[in-house]
Design a protein around this motif. Structure first.
Motif, PDB file in Angstrom:
ATOM      1  N   CYS A  29      34.254  34.259  38.986  1.00  9.58           N
ATOM      2  CA  CYS A  29      35.631  34.582  39.551  1.00  9.58           C
ATOM      3  C   CYS A  29      35.791  33.332  40.642  1.00  9.58           C
ATOM      4  O   CYS A  29      37.009  32.831  40.597  1.00  9.58           O
ATOM      5  CB  CYS A  29      35.395  35.521  40.492  1.00  9.58           C
ATOM      6  N   ILE A  34      39.525  33.818  40.000  1.00  7.85           N
ATOM      7  CA  ILE A  34      39.792  35.165  39.816  1.00  7.85           C
ATOM      8  C   ILE A  34      39.731  35.988  40.916  1.00  7.85           C
ATOM      9  O   ILE A  34      38.475  35.654  41.493  1.00  7.85           O
ATOM     10  CB  ILE A  34      38.936  35.613  38.385  1.00  7.85           C
ATOM     11  N   PRO A  36      37.886  38.670  43.005  1.00  3.54           N
ATOM     12  CA  PRO A  36      36.966  39.488  42.622  1.00  3.54           C
ATOM     13  C   PRO A  36      37.211  41.148  42.344  1.00  3.54           C
ATOM     14  O   PRO A  36      36.403  41.588  41.385  1.00  3.54           O
ATOM     15  CB  PRO A  36      35.690  39.471  43.669  1.00  3.54           C
ATOM     16  N   LEU A  39      38.232  41.743  38.596  1.00  2.00           N
ATOM     17  CA  LEU A  39      36.925  42.036  37.667  1.00  2.00           C
ATOM     18  C   LEU A  39      36.241  43.288  38.174  1.00  2.00           C
ATOM     19  O   LEU A  39      35.934  43.903  37.040  1.00  2.00           O
ATOM     20  CB  LEU A  39      36.166  40.644  37.730  1.00  2.00           C
TER      21      LEU A  39
END
Lengths: 167, 167
Positions: A29, A34, A36, A39
């Motif tokens: 991440c 990304i 977190p 995900l």
């Protein structure tokens, strides 16, 4: 070999490897920018459970498996984790709990009755070995492998060796 | 309870449930006009193994697990399946093979050495219980749950109860 050896090392191996998977997921991440929570909320299909819940259930099946097989108080943990750090903390607490059982607590437990819930109002009773083989392990591995699948499907660079904890 | 009871019913439960998952997957392909080979070749990520190979590996880990734990000849089956029917046939043959073991063949096997390959040129030796807990079960469930994940991700209407074989 004792019945303890059929239970505790199996749970610990995957609880530890899942901790490693989450560490790699967290790094992924960061590297890929990304968020977190994206995900942590990922699912393999819209009506499946997200990653966070899969990890919580892995912990529950290990902890409750040990408790039920030793006729100890069954722990209940609120599902409050919202970050990789908190999920790893839950895994660490579960590992400590599983390690707290003494081998002799499992003596003869394979042949003793275990009664456990299989729905909101239903229970089932099986001998300890059957409870482990037919219910606890299949559920435990189901959620652990599904967590692995969610991470893999989202591009985290992990493989079966990470799942087995041998890499 | 015997060591046989820790091994054989666990393999059989999932081999049977996987047969049921494939039956639902086949029906899904028919209902949705999906070419079966597309679903059979589906993966959760491009460098993961496809559904067909996941099922073949589930069969291998069950059959070889029984063989290694009983110090029997380890079977080798060519991976030739190209349809749901062929995969279900392979599962059926594996179920027959696993059922062919007698409980007494597992007597004391938990404490006997098992030597098995962990790569093209490496072997590992573990006591039977450790081989089962640390290698055979995690691999067996890994491929079975991944097969379930591939099917779920592709919209086949199955759930954990199908995986557990209780629905």
């Amino acid at each position: 070999m004792s019945f303890h050896d059929a239970v505790v090392p199996a749970y610990l191996q995957i609880l530890n490897s899942l901790t490693g998977l989450l560490t790699k997921a967290e790094a992924h991440c960061e590297a890929k920018k990304i968020q977190p929570e994206v995900l942590l909320g990922a699912r393999l299909y819209p009506d499946m459970l997200p990653l966070t819940k899969q990890v919580q259930l892995v912990c529950d099946h290990a902890a409750r498996g040990c408790a039920r097989l030793t006729h100890s108080d069954v722990p209940s943990t609120p599902d409050t984790e919202k970050s990789f750090a908190e999920l790893k903390q839950r895994l660490a607490k579960t590992i400590d709990y599983v390690k707290s059982f003494k081998p002799e607590q499992f003596d003869g437990a394979d042949a003793k009755d275990v009664t456990f819930p299989v729905g909101p109002e239903r229970t089932m009773t099986l001998k300890g070995q059957q409870f482990l083989s037919a219910f606890s392990f299949p559920n435990f591995y189901f959620h652990a492998v599904t967590a692995h699948g969610i991470l893999r499907h989202n591009g985290v660079e992990i493989g079966k060796r990470d799942f087995l904890g041998v890499s």
